[in-house]
Design a protein around this motif. Sequence first.
Motif, short mmCIF file in Angstrom:
data_model
loop_
_atom_site.label_atom_id
_atom_site.label_comp_id
_atom_site.label_asym_id
_atom_site.label_seq_id
_atom_site.Cartn_x
_atom_site.Cartn_y
_atom_site.Cartn_z
N ASP A 1 0.84 -1.21 0.00
CA ASP A 1 0.00 0.00 0.00
C ASP A 1 0.87 1.25 0.00
O ASP A 1 0.56 2.24 -0.67
CB ASP A 1 -0.92 0.01 1.22
CG ASP A 1 -1.90 -1.15 1.24
OD1 ASP A 1 -2.57 -1.37 0.24
OD2 ASP A 1 -1.97 -1.84 2.27
N LEU A 2 1.97 1.21 0.74
CA LEU A 2 2.88 2.36 0.80
C LEU A 2 3.50 2.66 -0.56
O LEU A 2 3.71 3.82 -0.91
CB LEU A 2 3.97 2.11 1.84
CG LEU A 2 4.94 3.27 2.10
CD1 LEU A 2 4.21 4.50 2.59
CD2 LEU A 2 6.01 2.83 3.11
N LEU B 1 -7.58 2.39 -0.30
CA LEU B 1 -6.50 1.41 -0.27
C LEU B 1 -6.86 0.21 0.63
O LEU B 1 -7.93 0.14 1.18
CB LEU B 1 -5.21 2.07 0.20
CG LEU B 1 -4.60 3.13 -0.73
CD1 LEU B 1 -3.25 3.59 -0.19
CD2 LEU B 1 -4.43 2.59 -2.16
N GLY B 2 -5.90 -0.70 0.80
CA GLY B 2 -6.09 -1.87 1.66
C GLY B 2 -6.37 -3.13 0.85
O GLY B 2 -7.20 -3.13 -0.05
N HIS B 3 -5.63 -4.20 1.18
CA HIS B 3 -5.80 -5.45 0.43
C HIS B 3 -5.52 -6.70 1.25
O HIS B 3 -5.58 -7.81 0.72
CB HIS B 3 -4.87 -5.45 -0.79
CG HIS B 3 -3.41 -5.48 -0.41
ND1 HIS B 3 -2.72 -4.35 -0.03
CD2 HIS B 3 -2.53 -6.50 -0.31
CE1 HIS B 3 -1.48 -4.68 0.27
NE2 HIS B 3 -1.33 -5.98 0.12
N GLU B 4 -5.22 -6.56 2.54
CA GLU B 4 -4.90 -7.71 3.40
C GLU B 4 -5.95 -7.75 4.50
O GLU B 4 -5.86 -7.02 5.48
CB GLU B 4 -3.49 -7.51 3.98
CG GLU B 4 -3.00 -8.66 4.84
CD GLU B 4 -1.61 -8.38 5.40
OE1 GLU B 4 -0.63 -8.89 4.84
OE2 GLU B 4 -1.51 -7.63 6.41
N SER B 5 -6.97 -8.60 4.34
CA SER B 5 -8.14 -8.42 5.21
C SER B 5 -8.92 -9.70 5.45
O SER B 5 -8.79 -10.69 4.72
CB SER B 5 -9.06 -7.36 4.60
OG SER B 5 -9.29 -7.61 3.23
N PRO C 1 -12.59 4.02 -8.29
CA PRO C 1 -12.04 2.74 -8.72
C PRO C 1 -11.67 1.88 -7.51
O PRO C 1 -11.20 2.39 -6.49
CB PRO C 1 -10.79 3.13 -9.52
CG PRO C 1 -10.43 4.50 -9.03
CD PRO C 1 -11.72 5.16 -8.67
N GLN C 2 -11.92 0.57 -7.64
CA GLN C 2 -11.58 -0.35 -6.55
C GLN C 2 -10.11 -0.72 -6.65
O GLN C 2 -9.59 -0.99 -7.72
CB GLN C 2 -12.46 -1.60 -6.64
CG GLN C 2 -12.43 -2.45 -5.39
CD GLN C 2 -13.47 -3.55 -5.44
OE1 GLN C 2 -13.72 -4.14 -6.49
NE2 GLN C 2 -14.10 -3.84 -4.31
N TYR C 3 -9.46 -0.77 -5.51
CA TYR C 3 -8.02 -1.01 -5.43
C TYR C 3 -7.74 -2.51 -5.26
O TYR C 3 -8.22 -3.13 -4.32
CB TYR C 3 -7.46 -0.21 -4.26
CG TYR C 3 -6.05 -0.49 -3.83
CD1 TYR C 3 -4.96 -0.06 -4.57
CD2 TYR C 3 -5.80 -1.18 -2.64
CE1 TYR C 3 -3.66 -0.29 -4.15
CE2 TYR C 3 -4.51 -1.41 -2.20
CZ TYR C 3 -3.45 -0.97 -2.97
OH TYR C 3 -2.17 -1.21 -2.54
N LEU C 4 -7.01 -3.08 -6.20
CA LEU C 4 -6.58 -4.48 -6.13
C LEU C 4 -7.74 -5.43 -5.83
O LEU C 4 -7.62 -6.37 -5.05
CB LEU C 4 -5.47 -4.65 -5.09
CG LEU C 4 -4.18 -3.86 -5.36
CD1 LEU C 4 -3.16 -4.14 -4.26
CD2 LEU C 4 -3.59 -4.20 -6.72
#
Length: 361
Positions: free
Chosen positions: A41-42, A57-61, A126-129
Amino acid sequence: MKAAVLREVGKPLQIEDVQISKPGPREVLIRTAAAGVCHSDLHYIEGSYPVALPTVLGHESAGVVEAVGSDVRTVKPGDHVITCLSAYCGHCEYCLTGRLSLCVSPEMQRGEEDEPRLTQGATAMPQYLNLSSFAEQMLIHEHACVSIRKDMPLDRAALIGCAVTTGVGAVIHTAGVRPGETVAVIGCGGIGLSAINGAAIAGAGRIIAIDRVRGKENFARAFGATDFVCAEDGDFGRTVLEMTKGGVHHAFEAIGLTATVEQAFRILRRGGTATILGMIPVGQKISLSGAAFLGEKKLQGSLMGSNRFPVDMPRLVDFYMAGKLKLDDMISNRIRLDQVNEAFDEMKRGELARSVIVFDS
């Protein structure tokens, strides 16, 4: 719902109200329970990789399913799930040959003519990843999540959504580490520690952890490292070559710097393999000695640990529940959504493994 929005590269995320749509036929609405703050994300915040703005952002959930579309067959309301950015279609060449993480089919997103999943007023976001998990809810394709056992703590399950799948998967799937082999891991953040843990699970005979922060040694040893080399002490490549009397069977680079990628290749013994997990910024190049390839050394990439996440993630949950996967020690801080920028500041200092955003139930 509240969400952390990136509006401008290089600027802090803003906590804003974002509207989320209802599930389409193959979609799942998830109440987010926890989201890890990942170095990937960074990269997007700092502009190392391009991203359409504004975005969440964010993709580990991980979270709990609230509603599903009419054609969803893999999960149901009330299920506890881990999400995965490598959504898959299930019928392209990559999927049919068991390489789900390489699927790039666009059908897991909504089309341009469809109502967007995320909006602010009349403006589409837009959706991130495939996920956008720095938010109280996620609306995703059913092939971007997998159901897990309900006795698994969801804050730890979130880590499996990226760091653990990437690190352990790279060791087991991409590199195929075998019992007794020697492994070096460069970088002891979340992904590097997961690679160390994966090497221990795979039965590596010697696991050398390398990091510039001396305080990471205790972390690394807790995850399975047998040796620790502080990069601040000098040429760690020379040190590893001397320790191993010629190099390691496998080197894993978990930072994303050209210098450490080149060092990962350098510390291999003849016939060894260097696997790159770190995201090297767009446009940067790697320089290697051509003569080294005569020793059958190999350099390869790994995308999300070459995962088959619908199978891998429930197994990783079982590893944790059996005490083999060290997730408790990986969480350095549990934070609120509005503390996400502080977590990125701490990440830049390199002093912790993972911060996890924990949402109210």
